[in-house]
Scaffold this motif. Sequence first.
Motif, mmCIF file in Angstrom:
data_model
loop_
_atom_site.group_PDB
_atom_site.id
_atom_site.type_symbol
_atom_site.label_atom_id
_atom_site.label_comp_id
_atom_site.label_asym_id
_atom_site.label_seq_id
_atom_site.Cartn_x
_atom_site.Cartn_y
_atom_site.Cartn_z
ATOM 1 N N ASP A 40 37.702 33.247 78.248
ATOM 2 C CA ASP A 40 36.755 34.361 78.150
ATOM 3 C C ASP A 40 35.457 34.066 78.879
ATOM 4 O O ASP A 40 34.688 34.979 79.190
ATOM 5 C CB ASP A 40 36.435 34.631 76.674
ATOM 6 N N ALA A 41 35.182 32.772 79.131
ATOM 7 C CA ALA A 41 33.898 32.374 79.711
ATOM 8 C C ALA A 41 33.997 30.919 80.130
ATOM 9 O O ALA A 41 35.039 30.272 79.926
ATOM 10 C CB ALA A 41 32.784 32.565 78.674
ATOM 11 N N THR A 42 32.925 30.416 80.717
ATOM 12 C CA THR A 42 32.852 28.977 81.009
ATOM 13 C C THR A 42 31.462 28.476 80.638
ATOM 14 O O THR A 42 30.473 29.187 80.813
ATOM 15 C CB THR A 42 33.078 28.675 82.512
ATOM 16 N N THR A 43 31.409 27.240 80.167
ATOM 17 C CA THR A 43 30.141 26.537 80.062
ATOM 18 C C THR A 43 30.080 25.588 81.250
ATOM 19 O O THR A 43 31.037 24.852 81.514
ATOM 20 C CB THR A 43 30.046 25.746 78.746
ATOM 21 N N VAL A 44 28.951 25.642 81.984
ATOM 22 C CA VAL A 44 28.788 24.836 83.191
ATOM 23 C C VAL A 44 27.616 23.897 82.960
ATOM 24 O O VAL A 44 26.521 24.345 82.601
ATOM 25 C CB VAL A 44 28.515 25.748 84.403
ATOM 26 N N GLY A 45 27.842 22.578 83.140
ATOM 27 C CA GLY A 45 26.744 21.670 82.851
ATOM 28 C C GLY A 45 26.869 20.333 83.548
ATOM 29 O O GLY A 45 27.948 19.929 83.989
ATOM 30 N N VAL A 46 25.724 19.667 83.630
ATOM 31 C CA VAL A 46 25.650 18.343 84.260
ATOM 32 C C VAL A 46 24.950 17.397 83.301
ATOM 33 O O VAL A 46 23.849 17.711 82.825
ATOM 34 C CB VAL A 46 24.831 18.407 85.572
ATOM 35 N N ASN A 47 25.569 16.261 83.008
ATOM 36 C CA ASN A 47 24.867 15.192 82.313
ATOM 37 C C ASN A 47 24.126 14.414 83.395
ATOM 38 O O ASN A 47 24.727 13.620 84.118
ATOM 39 C CB ASN A 47 25.866 14.298 81.565
ATOM 40 N N ASN A 48 22.837 14.671 83.526
ATOM 41 C CA ASN A 48 22.064 14.159 84.667
ATOM 42 C C ASN A 48 21.269 12.931 84.240
ATOM 43 O O ASN A 48 20.077 13.005 83.972
ATOM 44 C CB ASN A 48 21.140 15.274 85.181
ATOM 45 N N GLY A 49 21.964 11.788 84.173
ATOM 46 C CA GLY A 49 21.322 10.550 83.724
ATOM 47 C C GLY A 49 21.952 10.051 82.437
ATOM 48 O O GLY A 49 22.473 10.832 81.639
ATOM 49 N N GLU A 50 21.857 8.732 82.278
ATOM 50 C CA GLU A 50 22.531 8.074 81.152
ATOM 51 C C GLU A 50 22.086 8.620 79.798
ATOM 52 O O GLU A 50 22.910 8.831 78.898
ATOM 53 C CB GLU A 50 22.234 6.572 81.240
ATOM 54 N N ALA A 51 20.784 8.847 79.641
ATOM 55 C CA ALA A 51 20.283 9.309 78.343
ATOM 56 C C ALA A 51 20.812 10.690 77.990
ATOM 57 O O ALA A 51 20.796 11.103 76.826
ATOM 58 C CB ALA A 51 18.750 9.316 78.342
ATOM 59 N N ALA A 52 21.272 11.400 79.013
ATOM 60 C CA ALA A 52 21.849 12.733 78.781
ATOM 61 C C ALA A 52 23.351 12.656 78.565
ATOM 62 O O ALA A 52 24.014 13.682 78.399
ATOM 63 C CB ALA A 52 21.529 13.646 79.965
ATOM 64 N N GLY A 53 23.904 11.424 78.598
ATOM 65 C CA GLY A 53 25.340 11.273 78.357
ATOM 66 C C GLY A 53 26.153 11.054 79.612
ATOM 67 O O GLY A 53 27.390 11.070 79.549
ATOM 68 N N GLN A 54 25.488 10.837 80.754
ATOM 69 C CA GLN A 54 26.242 10.616 81.990
ATOM 70 C C GLN A 54 26.902 9.240 81.952
ATOM 71 O O GLN A 54 26.217 8.218 81.844
ATOM 72 C CB GLN A 54 25.320 10.706 83.212
ATOM 73 N N GLU A 55 28.216 9.225 82.035
ATOM 74 C CA GLU A 55 28.953 7.959 82.014
ATOM 75 C C GLU A 55 29.386 7.527 83.403
ATOM 76 O O GLU A 55 29.479 6.337 83.674
ATOM 77 C CB GLU A 55 30.178 8.089 81.093
ATOM 78 N N GLY A 84 29.729 25.299 70.857
ATOM 79 C CA GLY A 84 28.390 25.879 70.801
ATOM 80 C C GLY A 84 27.881 26.188 72.191
ATOM 81 O O GLY A 84 28.544 25.902 73.192
ATOM 82 N N PRO A 85 26.680 26.752 72.270
ATOM 83 C CA PRO A 85 26.053 26.998 73.564
ATOM 84 C C PRO A 85 25.365 25.738 74.073
ATOM 85 O O PRO A 85 25.260 24.741 73.346
ATOM 86 C CB PRO A 85 25.024 28.081 73.235
ATOM 87 N N ILE A 86 24.864 25.781 75.285
ATOM 88 C CA ILE A 86 24.114 24.665 75.875
ATOM 89 C C ILE A 86 22.972 24.237 74.936
ATOM 90 O O ILE A 86 22.623 23.065 74.875
ATOM 91 C CB ILE A 86 23.525 25.110 77.237
ATOM 92 N N HIS A 87 22.419 25.169 74.188
ATOM 93 C CA HIS A 87 21.307 24.865 73.277
ATOM 94 C C HIS A 87 21.670 23.810 72.244
ATOM 95 O O HIS A 87 20.806 23.201 71.628
ATOM 96 C CB HIS A 87 20.861 26.133 72.538
#
Length: 142
Positions: free
Chosen positions: A81-96, A114-117
């Motif tokens: 029905d939709a897509t969530t589009v996101g970037v983990n930009n840096g380790e503290a944001a969860g970038q592995e 949930g939403p990006i929020h």
Amino acid sequence: MSGDPTIFEQIIAGDIPARIVYETETVAAFLDANPLAPGHTLVVPKEPYERLDEMPGDVAADLWAAVQELAPRIEAAVDADATTVGVNNGEAAGQEVPHVHVHVVPRFEGDGGGPIHAVAGDRPDLSEDELDDIADSIESGE
Ligand code: AMP
């Protein structure tokens, strides 16, 4: 951008198997090996820029164009029905993986996500002055 090739470079080079769904001179996309939903796709620049700000503008434009083109294709492929589009930009944001990648995660009505929020921690209680300072700093780049 030095040292051992990232796992995504190895995928692009064909050294690690993956389901590649899109490829241009500068960008590739493949299914995530641990999908959050059917169709979860990673869209990456072929060069291993670690963070968003390291990408030259033309590569960033190619990357976003690929995301824009792929999102409806991915939705159609899995009847989302939709897509969530996101970037983990840096380790503290969860970038592995230290190689820029845009997650395109198909979403379904009532899928329990949930939403990006929902990704950040406790919401801050900021004064008007603090908001002004932050806005000024972003605007001036200092
Ligand atoms: P991030 O936490 O934003 O760095 O996300 C890294 C993503 O890469 C995760 O969603 C992993 O499931 C995915 N991933 C790791 N290794 C592979 C692989 N060999 N093929 C496809 N996706 C991978």
